[in-house]
Scaffold this active site. Structure first.
Site, PDB file in Angstrom:
ATOM      1  N   LEU A  25     -53.735 -26.412  19.797  1.00 55.08           N
ATOM      2  CA  LEU A  25     -53.103 -26.672  20.858  1.00 55.08           C
ATOM      3  C   LEU A  25     -51.452 -26.231  20.744  1.00 55.08           C
ATOM      4  O   LEU A  25     -51.101 -26.300  19.651  1.00 55.08           O
ATOM      5  CB  LEU A  25     -53.040 -28.143  21.203  1.00 55.08           C
ATOM      6  CG  LEU A  25     -54.346 -28.792  21.121  1.00 55.08           C
ATOM      7  CD1 LEU A  25     -54.284 -30.571  21.118  1.00 55.08           C
ATOM      8  CD2 LEU A  25     -55.119 -28.371  22.217  1.00 55.08           C
TER       9      LEU A  25
ATOM     10  N   CYS B  61     -41.499 -29.928  14.015  1.00 54.07           N
ATOM     11  CA  CYS B  61     -40.403 -29.595  14.695  1.00 54.07           C
ATOM     12  C   CYS B  61     -38.976 -30.360  13.707  1.00 54.07           C
ATOM     13  O   CYS B  61     -39.044 -31.445  13.441  1.00 54.07           O
ATOM     14  CB  CYS B  61     -40.221 -30.213  15.975  1.00 54.07           C
ATOM     15  SG  CYS B  61     -38.893 -30.317  17.168  1.00 54.07           S
TER      16      CYS B  61
ATOM     17  N   HIS C  14     -39.606 -15.099   0.920  1.00 53.00           N
ATOM     18  CA  HIS C  14     -40.131 -16.476   1.320  1.00 53.00           C
ATOM     19  C   HIS C  14     -40.234 -17.429   0.097  1.00 53.00           C
ATOM     20  O   HIS C  14     -41.210 -17.891  -0.493  1.00 53.00           O
ATOM     21  CB  HIS C  14     -41.753 -16.339   2.082  1.00 53.00           C
ATOM     22  CG  HIS C  14     -41.723 -15.641   3.039  1.00 53.00           C
ATOM     23  ND1 HIS C  14     -41.228 -16.132   4.445  1.00 53.00           N
ATOM     24  CD2 HIS C  14     -42.179 -14.440   3.396  1.00 53.00           C
ATOM     25  CE1 HIS C  14     -41.416 -15.132   5.275  1.00 53.00           C
ATOM     26  NE2 HIS C  14     -42.073 -14.018   4.753  1.00 53.00           N
TER      27      HIS C  14
HETATM   28  S1  NHW Z   1     -45.654 -23.473  15.057  1.00 52.84           S
HETATM   29  C1  NHW Z   1     -44.103 -24.159  15.867  1.00 52.84           C
HETATM   30  C2  NHW Z   1     -43.196 -24.439  14.755  1.00 52.84           C
HETATM   31  N1  NHW Z   1     -42.223 -25.271  15.437  1.00 52.84           N
HETATM   32  C3  NHW Z   1     -41.166 -24.456  16.054  1.00 52.84           C
HETATM   33  O1  NHW Z   1     -41.016 -23.293  16.253  1.00 52.84           O
HETATM   34  C4  NHW Z   1     -40.100 -25.515  16.808  1.00 52.84           C
HETATM   35  C5  NHW Z   1     -38.931 -24.751  16.974  1.00 52.84           C
HETATM   36  N2  NHW Z   1     -38.324 -24.537  15.447  1.00 52.84           N
HETATM   37  C6  NHW Z   1     -37.979 -25.573  14.549  1.00 52.84           C
HETATM   38  O2  NHW Z   1     -38.209 -26.914  14.765  1.00 52.84           O
HETATM   39  C7  NHW Z   1     -46.986 -24.902  15.007  1.00 52.84           C
HETATM   40  C8  NHW Z   1     -37.751 -25.058  13.189  1.00 52.84           C
HETATM   41  O3  NHW Z   1     -37.104 -23.924  13.438  1.00 52.84           O
HETATM   42  C9  NHW Z   1     -38.765 -25.116  12.206  1.00 52.84           C
HETATM   43  C10 NHW Z   1     -38.223 -24.567  10.881  1.00 52.84           C
HETATM   44  C11 NHW Z   1     -39.063 -26.569  12.032  1.00 52.84           C
HETATM   45  C12 NHW Z   1     -40.058 -24.447  12.571  1.00 52.84           C
HETATM   46  N3  NHW Z   1     -44.460 -22.706  10.089  1.00 52.84           N
HETATM   47  O4  NHW Z   1     -35.936 -25.860   7.319  1.00 52.84           O
HETATM   48  P1  NHW Z   1     -35.721 -24.472   7.237  1.00 52.84           P
HETATM   49  C13 NHW Z   1     -47.019 -25.740  14.006  1.00 52.84           C
HETATM   50  O5  NHW Z   1     -46.259 -26.683  14.158  1.00 52.84           O
HETATM   51  C14 NHW Z   1     -40.493 -21.656   7.062  1.00 52.84           C
HETATM   52  C15 NHW Z   1     -44.491 -22.631   8.779  1.00 52.84           C
HETATM   53  O6  NHW Z   1     -34.337 -24.081   6.617  1.00 52.84           O
HETATM   54  P2  NHW Z   1     -35.790 -24.456  10.169  1.00 52.84           P
HETATM   55  C16 NHW Z   1     -47.463 -25.068  12.744  1.00 52.84           C
HETATM   56  C17 NHW Z   1     -39.962 -20.493   6.972  1.00 52.84           C
HETATM   57  O7  NHW Z   1     -40.592 -19.411   6.761  1.00 52.84           O
HETATM   58  N4  NHW Z   1     -43.412 -22.127   8.150  1.00 52.84           N
HETATM   59  O8  NHW Z   1     -36.167 -23.914   8.645  1.00 52.84           O
HETATM   60  C18 NHW Z   1     -46.922 -25.570  11.614  1.00 52.84           C
HETATM   61  C19 NHW Z   1     -38.651 -20.794   5.602  1.00 52.84           C
HETATM   62  O9  NHW Z   1     -39.706 -20.804   4.511  1.00 52.84           O
HETATM   63  P3  NHW Z   1     -39.706 -19.191   3.529  1.00 52.84           P
HETATM   64  C20 NHW Z   1     -42.146 -22.116   8.765  1.00 52.84           C
HETATM   65  O10 NHW Z   1     -35.800 -23.405  11.188  1.00 52.84           O
HETATM   66  C21 NHW Z   1     -47.411 -25.218  10.284  1.00 52.84           C
HETATM   67  C22 NHW Z   1     -38.624 -22.349   5.817  1.00 52.84           C
HETATM   68  O11 NHW Z   1     -39.720 -22.677   6.654  1.00 52.84           O
HETATM   69  C23 NHW Z   1     -42.230 -22.144  10.214  1.00 52.84           C
HETATM   70  O12 NHW Z   1     -34.798 -25.427  10.057  1.00 52.84           O
HETATM   71  C24 NHW Z   1     -46.736 -25.584   8.899  1.00 52.84           C
HETATM   72  C25 NHW Z   1     -37.193 -22.618   6.445  1.00 52.84           C
HETATM   73  O13 NHW Z   1     -37.052 -23.896   6.555  1.00 52.84           O
HETATM   74  C26 NHW Z   1     -43.486 -22.293  10.824  1.00 52.84           C
HETATM   75  N5  NHW Z   1     -43.645 -22.242  12.217  1.00 52.84           N
HETATM   76  O14 NHW Z   1     -37.070 -25.103  10.358  1.00 52.84           O
HETATM   77  C27 NHW Z   1     -47.453 -25.172   7.744  1.00 52.84           C
HETATM   78  N6  NHW Z   1     -41.057 -21.750  10.563  1.00 52.84           N
HETATM   79  O15 NHW Z   1     -40.775 -19.416   2.360  1.00 52.84           O
HETATM   80  C28 NHW Z   1     -48.415 -26.307   7.502  1.00 52.84           C
HETATM   81  C29 NHW Z   1     -40.258 -21.850   9.556  1.00 52.84           C
HETATM   82  O16 NHW Z   1     -39.924 -18.410   4.626  1.00 52.84           O
HETATM   83  C30 NHW Z   1     -49.184 -25.722   6.202  1.00 52.84           C
HETATM   84  N7  NHW Z   1     -41.061 -21.899   8.568  1.00 52.84           N
HETATM   85  O17 NHW Z   1     -38.190 -19.385   2.951  1.00 52.84           O
HETATM   86  C31 NHW Z   1     -50.506 -26.494   5.895  1.00 52.84           C
HETATM   87  C32 NHW Z   1     -50.038 -27.844   5.323  1.00 52.84           C
HETATM   88  C33 NHW Z   1     -51.157 -28.649   4.900  1.00 52.84           C
HETATM   89  C34 NHW Z   1     -51.985 -28.319   3.740  1.00 52.84           C
HETATM   90  C35 NHW Z   1     -53.452 -29.239   3.619  1.00 52.84           C
HETATM   91  C36 NHW Z   1     -54.359 -29.114   2.347  1.00 52.84           C
END
Ligand code: NHW
Length: 399
Positions: A399, A150, A13
């Site tokens: 949600l 997203c 990760h």
């Molecule tokens: S979970 C729903 C997330 N959304 C989706 O699944 C929608 C469809 N997928 C996408 O849009 C609810 C893309 O696949 C996404 C990733 C954008 C998910 N949480 O850009 P890369 C939420 O919204 C890590 C956290 O190349 P991608 C909660 C992954 O492990 N991390 O990937 C959100 C890797 O990191 P690593 C996630 O497929 C919480 C890296 O992203 C993740 O084009 C966020 C890869 O990036 C996920 N669901 O885009 C965290 N999915 O270390 C908030 C993938 O493993 C933290 N990754 O190499 C807290 C922040 C606030 C702190 C305040 C003090």
């Protein structure tokens, strides 16, 4: 139904290894203390400019109150948000739902973050935070709930997600908030709880037709229809829709109930009014008003989150209800939940979903819920718990 598959523990990760979250390698290390992993820095030391995006893209703040912007966000999510493992369904949050989910009391518009293509202004990525006061064990911590991450399907795997996460973190830090809660269907370092969705069929014929469920061995359609049939009317005397005047009693019931869990939000009246007062096609809440004393003794609530049905000739939308917060002091919880199913059936939902959090688990089987496949992992950012919680120790629904 499975929303998102899971990774394995030995995966690298590259991003999450750099973040103040529990790391897999530290699992079980009892020398690490519970609580914040990093201390807050003075606000003047928080990076003042946004993180850099690849050249073709720019940041935008999404005013979800604007019909035009809300529609852009709605369409981005409708076409690119979470799907199940078999790509049969995709969440289809409604515009009213997004407004509700993103504008609770004290929300920050600057935490509704979009990415646009500079040339065309097309919205191609999104992430949000909302403020919440969370109790963890016996400490109340100001946190953000991060959701709706997203990235457009055409821009996946380009490491845009870590930039979005760092940017929302920066803007949360600018409000002097240093912790967050989030859930995901993917396994990341490191869950504080691993929960499961359960599904109660309300419309067996449609659920089988669309591949959401299957007829098991020796189950016929007519048997399934009979099995899932519900009484025509609710069992609980005094059950009625929640109204504004119920906010103080419901707040009292909820505060008292949530104090039993290891992690739970703390709701004041303003939050209860926002999160539980019924809104058509967004959230439904019912209270039990004692016919004798007129006291409010119990309530249940669920939210409306349909999914698009991808590539089915007969149906395009799955109407799903999600159990939200339920509190029982007089009415048995199982009867309250059964009445929730009856209300949902009358409102023509196809399925009623619930997590095995709070006191749900022991009731689910008896109420004819079936276990979903896939997990929902709960996470805290910059807060270590010595050990993971059981789902029944969690008093939080996102949600
Ligand atoms: S979970 C729903 C997330 N959304 C989706 O699944 C929608 C469809 N997928 C996408 O849009 C609810 C893309 O696949 C996404 C990733 C954008 C998910 N949480 O850009 P890369 C939420 O919204 C890590 C956290 O190349 P991608 C909660 C992954 O492990 N991390 O990937 C959100 C890797 O990191 P690593 C996630 O497929 C919480 C890296 O992203 C993740 O084009 C966020 C890869 O990036 C996920 N669901 O885009 C965290 N999915 O270390 C908030 C993938 O493993 C933290 N990754 O190499 C807290 C922040 C606030 C702190 C305040 C003090």
């Amino acid at each position: 139904q499975k929303f998102q598959g899971s990774n394995s523990y030995d995966q690298q990760h590259k991003f999450w290894e750099t973040q103040p979250v529990g790391q897999f390698k530290d699992a079980g290390d009892s020398s690490l203390s519970e609580g914040p992993i990093e201390q807050p820095t003075p606000l003047s030391e928080v990076k003042q400019e946004p993180y850099n995006l690849p050249d073709l893209y720019e940041w935008t703040i999404c005013d979800i109150g604007s019909d035009e912007v809300c529609n852009e966000v709605y369409l981005l999510l409708m076409n690119n948000y979470v799907e199940d493992d078999d790509n049969l369904f995709r969440f289809n949050y409604s515009k009213e739902f997004l407004r509700w989910g993103l504008r609770p009391p004290g929300y920050f518009q600057s935490w509704h973050i979009g990415v646009r293509v500079k040339a065309s202004k097309k919205l191609v990525a999104f992430i949000t935070g909302i403020p919440v006061k969370m109790r963890v064990c016996d400490e109340v911590v100001q946190m953000a709930e991060v959701n709706f991450l997203c990235v457009h399907k055409k821009l996946r795997s380009k490491r845009l997600a870590p930039v979005l996460i760092k940017e929302v973190t920066r803007r949360i830090h600018l409000e002097n908030i240093w912790q967050a809660a989030y859930t995901a269907g993917v396994l990341l370092p490191t869950p504080v709880a691993t929960c499961q969705y359960w599904h109660r069929t309300l419309n067996p014929k449609k659920l089988i037709d669309i591949g959401f469920s299957r007829l098991g061995d020796r189950m016929t359609m007519s048997r399934a229809i009979k099995l899932y049939r519900l009484p025509a009317s609710k069992a609980t005397p005094g059950l009625r829709k929640m109204e504004l005047r119920d906010v103080p009693s419901v707040t009292g019931l909820l505060q008292n109930y949530l104090s039993r869990f290891v992690v739970a939000p703390t709701f004041e009246e303003a939050e209860v009014e926002h999160w539980l007062l019924p809104q058509e096609n967004v959230v439904d809440s019912y209270v039990v008003e004692s016919p004798e004393t007129h006291e409010i003794t119990d309530f249940f609530s669920f939210y409306t989150l349909p999914s698009s049905i991808l590539n089915n000739p007969n149906y395009s939308n799955l109407k799903a209800a999600y159990s939200f917060y339920n509190v029982s002091t007089k009415t048995p919880l199982i009867q309250l939940m059964q009445d929730a199913l009856i209300v949902a059936k009358q409102k023509e939902f196809d399925v009623f979903n619930a997590l095995d959090v709070m006191d749900n688990d022991p009731l689910l089987k008896d109420l004819k819920f079936g276990r979903g496949d896939g997990q929902l992992y709960y996470y805290l950012y910059n807060y270590r718990l010595r050990e993971a919680m059981k789902p029944s120790e969690l008093g939080l629904v996102l949600l």
